[in-house]
Design a protein around this motif. Sequence first.
Motif, PDB file in Angstrom:
ATOM      1  N   LEU A  26       8.897  -1.366 -62.976  1.00  0.00           N
ATOM      2  CA  LEU A  26       9.695  -0.717 -61.937  1.00  0.00           C
ATOM      3  C   LEU A  26      10.540  -1.737 -61.190  1.00  0.00           C
ATOM      4  O   LEU A  26      11.672  -1.467 -60.816  1.00  0.00           O
ATOM      5  CB  LEU A  26       8.774   0.027 -60.962  1.00  0.00           C
ATOM      6  N   CYS A  28      11.835  -4.451 -62.420  1.00  0.00           N
ATOM      7  CA  CYS A  28      13.006  -4.773 -63.244  1.00  0.00           C
ATOM      8  C   CYS A  28      14.088  -3.726 -63.047  1.00  0.00           C
ATOM      9  O   CYS A  28      15.260  -4.058 -62.838  1.00  0.00           O
ATOM     10  CB  CYS A  28      12.635  -4.820 -64.727  1.00  0.00           C
ATOM     11  N   LEU A  29      13.686  -2.450 -63.100  1.00  0.00           N
ATOM     12  CA  LEU A  29      14.663  -1.370 -62.920  1.00  0.00           C
ATOM     13  C   LEU A  29      15.338  -1.505 -61.563  1.00  0.00           C
ATOM     14  O   LEU A  29      16.568  -1.449 -61.447  1.00  0.00           O
ATOM     15  CB  LEU A  29      13.967  -0.014 -63.036  1.00  0.00           C
ATOM     16  N   ALA A  31      15.596  -4.195 -59.666  1.00  0.00           N
ATOM     17  CA  ALA A  31      16.416  -5.404 -59.578  1.00  0.00           C
ATOM     18  C   ALA A  31      17.761  -5.174 -60.247  1.00  0.00           C
ATOM     19  O   ALA A  31      18.810  -5.539 -59.703  1.00  0.00           O
ATOM     20  CB  ALA A  31      15.695  -6.573 -60.241  1.00  0.00           C
ATOM     21  N   ILE A  32      17.739  -4.542 -61.420  1.00  0.00           N
ATOM     22  CA  ILE A  32      18.988  -4.315 -62.145  1.00  0.00           C
ATOM     23  C   ILE A  32      19.892  -3.366 -61.368  1.00  0.00           C
ATOM     24  O   ILE A  32      21.079  -3.634 -61.155  1.00  0.00           O
ATOM     25  CB  ILE A  32      18.694  -3.768 -63.561  1.00  0.00           C
TER      26      ILE A  32
ATOM     27  N   ILE B 116      11.069   5.170 -65.865  1.00  0.00           N
ATOM     28  CA  ILE B 116      10.997   4.395 -67.101  1.00  0.00           C
ATOM     29  C   ILE B 116      12.005   4.927 -68.118  1.00  0.00           C
ATOM     30  O   ILE B 116      12.681   4.171 -68.816  1.00  0.00           O
ATOM     31  CB  ILE B 116       9.566   4.462 -67.692  1.00  0.00           C
ATOM     32  N   LEU B 119      15.463   3.825 -67.257  1.00  0.00           N
ATOM     33  CA  LEU B 119      15.653   2.430 -67.651  1.00  0.00           C
ATOM     34  C   LEU B 119      16.073   2.378 -69.128  1.00  0.00           C
ATOM     35  O   LEU B 119      16.874   1.542 -69.534  1.00  0.00           O
ATOM     36  CB  LEU B 119      14.363   1.641 -67.431  1.00  0.00           C
ATOM     37  N   TRP B 130      23.581  -8.468 -66.370  1.00  0.00           N
ATOM     38  CA  TRP B 130      22.532  -8.805 -65.399  1.00  0.00           C
ATOM     39  C   TRP B 130      21.834 -10.103 -65.804  1.00  0.00           C
ATOM     40  O   TRP B 130      21.595 -10.981 -64.976  1.00  0.00           O
ATOM     41  CB  TRP B 130      21.529  -7.656 -65.312  1.00  0.00           C
ATOM     42  N   ILE B 179      12.888  -6.865 -71.456  1.00  0.00           N
ATOM     43  CA  ILE B 179      13.126  -5.862 -70.418  1.00  0.00           C
ATOM     44  C   ILE B 179      13.807  -4.637 -71.018  1.00  0.00           C
ATOM     45  O   ILE B 179      13.520  -3.503 -70.661  1.00  0.00           O
ATOM     46  CB  ILE B 179      13.997  -6.456 -69.285  1.00  0.00           C
TER      47      ILE B 179
END
Lengths: 283, 319
Positions: A26, A28-29, A31-32, B116, B119, B130, B179
């Motif tokens: 979560l 990572c999501l 942050a992006i 998720i 993402l 990024w 990622i």
Amino acid sequence: MSRRRIRKSYNVMFLALSVLATLAGLLCLAAILWTLVTHGVAGLSTQVFTQMTPPPGASGGLLNAIYGSAVMTLIGILIGSPIGLLAGTYLSEYGRSSLLSAVIRFINDVLLSAPSIIIGLFIYELLVVRMGHFSALAGAVALAVIAIPVTLRTTEDMLNLVPAGMKDASAALGAYPWRTVLSVVYPAARSGIVTGLLLAVARISGETAPLLFTALNNQFWSRDLNGPMANLPVVIFQFALSPYGNWQELAWAGALLITVTILLLSIAARLLLSLFQGQRGGR
Amino acid sequence: MAIIDPGHAARQLVYERIFRSATFCAAILVLVILGGVAVSLVRGAWPALQMFGPGFVIHEVWNPVTGKFGALGPMYGTIVTSAIAMLLAVPTGFGIALFLTELCPSWLKRPIGIAIELLAAVPSIIFGIWGLFVLAPVLQRHTQPWLIEHVGSLPFVGALFRGPPFGIGILTAGIVLAIMVLPFIAATMRDVFETVPAMLKESGYGLGATTWEVIWHVVVPHSRVGMVGGVMLGLGRALGETMAVTFVIGNAHRISASLLAPGSTISSAIANEFTEADGELYTSSLIALGLLLFLITFTVIALAQWMLRRLERQGRGGA
């Protein structure tokens, strides 16, 4: 330490790791999305939507790239989704359990996760080499090839959810299968089919690799489908890797635009899908 | 209109034939596309394959000036970045899937599941940009100097972490890939775990097992095939991913022992060089790289699909 205590502590340790993994995902999501929004909003202005891509150092916008992306996505969907829809119809209504259908299903799933750069090379060999130049049309065809497996898969899944009783009722009235499909099955699965369409649009509007050597790029306003055309992903790619500050800013703005579009499309698709499944499940 | 109109029935039959053939042709087109991809790649790669033969795969030299091309460097990069990605993403994805199926309170399940999946919808170019502007500087300033200082001096493993901290390079590409494939792996594993019958898990708890013991001794063995399938599906994506990698790998055609050094993958080499390639041999060598990538990913994805299908049949047979 007693055996019971050891087992308990193992349990706590691994479960904590699992929670940690989820938090990391979560994070990572977040942050992006965070960088995307902060950098993207900084680069966003009305110029982005009204001016052409600039030379290094000058001010400008992304209008030609936005237009090119919209055109190629539209043509890609117009070519790809009818094919996917018809093929999905075949698998669901005509050849449900034949060996051929099993093979097609398998190959389709492979194509669904095949590297998109390979599709780009394929269209390069098929169209660009023969036509002798890069063109927006070749880019659109590459996107169509990527859209086909997505629409096929969702169409088949959605048509399979239509109750057999409805089809039987139509057949009992003397309708041929084509009539049943067009007048009963498609309307019943409408929101499911639209979901597939939205997912396909979401999938192809962010694709970069297949456009690199089909549509290429174009610094200027062009409506010629037979020539190179600017498009958001390739512009983002070139501008982000350039050393020029104003290009990098535009790249972030473009990245934000694409991501917001795709996330909205995906959310719309999910809402439609749950609506559709709610209808079907409620029966 | 008469009740029985022979013309009407005949027309209906014609429409039926037309519609059926249209759907059939569309379905066959899927096979034609895959065949077309294979044929056009082989045709495009032919000059390079003729020139270099099987040696193409084992030579490292990639020199457009002298016209010598070998695929070893990009192949090495592809495999190593994907391996790093799998090493990081598989345990994390496993953890997320476990959390979602076994631990998560039900009100949190949907939001996290949706996050998720969102993402997974983010296009790969976003991960690339990024990685270049956010992740690479952080790695260069903090992680890589630490790795060089502490791990780089160790025997054997140390060789992987020596040299200057570039920020971009094989390791960074691997992390970005991890990622990127994480949501795919997590989502597939979650779906697989959900196929485990509640009865089996309850039996485990009934015998006094802890949650972890039920997971490790009941859920995991039961979903082994599907888990491997999901991991390989993620691997297929990692191997073929272009944009996320091209931004952060540095595009160097040599093989360095250090993971911190720049490198290239098959897809990044194609993306970076294709439009600039002059001469038939150069272009053809890049297409030959594409052919290699096609063969590798096709095998991996086909195996993954085969495993997931086996699981599906099992599930249906067991139900």
